[in-house]
Scaffold this active site. Sequence first.
Site: not given
Length: 487
Positions: A156, A286
Amino acid sequence: MAGIHEKWESPLSGRYASPEMLNLFSPQVRSTTWRKLWLWLAESEKELGIDMSDEAIAQMKAHLTLTDEDFKVAAVEEKKRRHDVMAHVHAFGQNAPAAAGIIHLGATSAYVADNADLILMRDALDMLLPKLAVVIKKLSIFAHEYKDLPCLAYTHGQAAQPHTVGKRAALWIKDLLRDLRNLERARNDIEFRGVKGTTGTQASFLAIFHGDHAKVETLDELVAQKAGFPNVCDISSQTYSRKIDVDVLNAYSSFGATCQRIGGDIRHLASIKEIEEPFESSQIGSSAMAYKRNPMRSERMCSLGRALSNLSQDATQTYAAQWFERTLDDSSIRRLYIPTSALLSDSLLIILDNISSGLVVYPAVIARRLASELPFMATENIIFALVAKGVSRQDAHEKIRVHSQAASAVVKGEGKDNDLIDRIREDRFFAPVIAELEVLLDPRTFVGRAPEQVVKFTGADGPVEKALAPYKEAIAKSGGAGAELHV
């Protein structure tokens, strides 16, 4: 004339797929395969008594590979005739004038178009299966290496009972083994369409052989043998059933889903700095944030996997849309999804190979994250230990509950480390088990049989090695280096 940078190019050819797979679906290979099919048909018809000169066969053999001029001739013919197969028949006839009158004898367009598609699908799978086996082997080595390294498992999306880094990799391998089985099955289930005529009745060939049914059947078998197929379709319409496309693309689609699944796990693990994909020394994560190490390989894998998974619908809907013995609405879309599905699978295997060759594990980060959750997970062991010392289970449970809630409030409300064990050490109620806490908190005692499961799964007599047995040569040739990403 537009320059090479002034026309759209598929990213599959410019960035992702391998040269060998791009070559397989090139116009040269497809057109050469058509010519081979015409040669095999003519040879087989001659073997069964049809009057054809040796010179005709020799000329066909001498011109199987097309020149640039041959493609120009075919293009002119297609523009005039609006039929690609007949355009190539005429182009081949110019190369082999002695055979011009017997090329395509008794055949329909599907003889070359469909049989060529089946050959290319088979050959693509023959390229892909060893690559997948290599990936599985590399992940198997990784799983074995880290079979004992405890880490948090998640259910979960929440921290759950620990397993090991190797066990998680074994779960990826298990799904890839299913893909290996599915792709093998799809490959082995491909039947050659063979020599069937306009609506699959073989009427034209029955006429050529003057009603001799045995010769017609033998012709079918001979051409299939020359094409390397042990099985020839026993019944068909004008085309082979597009159900074959469905089966092949379903296997590809399932593999695409596996790639998304594995890529998603690696991306999540990278976000918490437990495991990273390879990151080259000069690689830029990046353009703005120089410190970043983005999981671009896994992100690419998820993206291409999504594209591959969606392609199966094209095959399913095309099969369902066929009318009676055939309609031509399947032609254009199959020109797209047959090569694209193979090229996408190939691209994904290049990425998977690259990642599986250089996964980076950070044991200290893994241990720290595990330590932050382990106190809560150890509470059941502590309760069992107290009960063994004669303490009431209900009393122990209540004490643990109160301390756990207080520690949780510190973690969530104040952002501090989990101090549950410190609270337990300071509470005299737990005096009977204080000396055992170090053992009760050992992460290795929480992973169950995860290490043993990995050993059994990846060991010499395990299912992984049995599945990889046919690919030993490809695995040996692969060495340890990962596939190079094109861009």
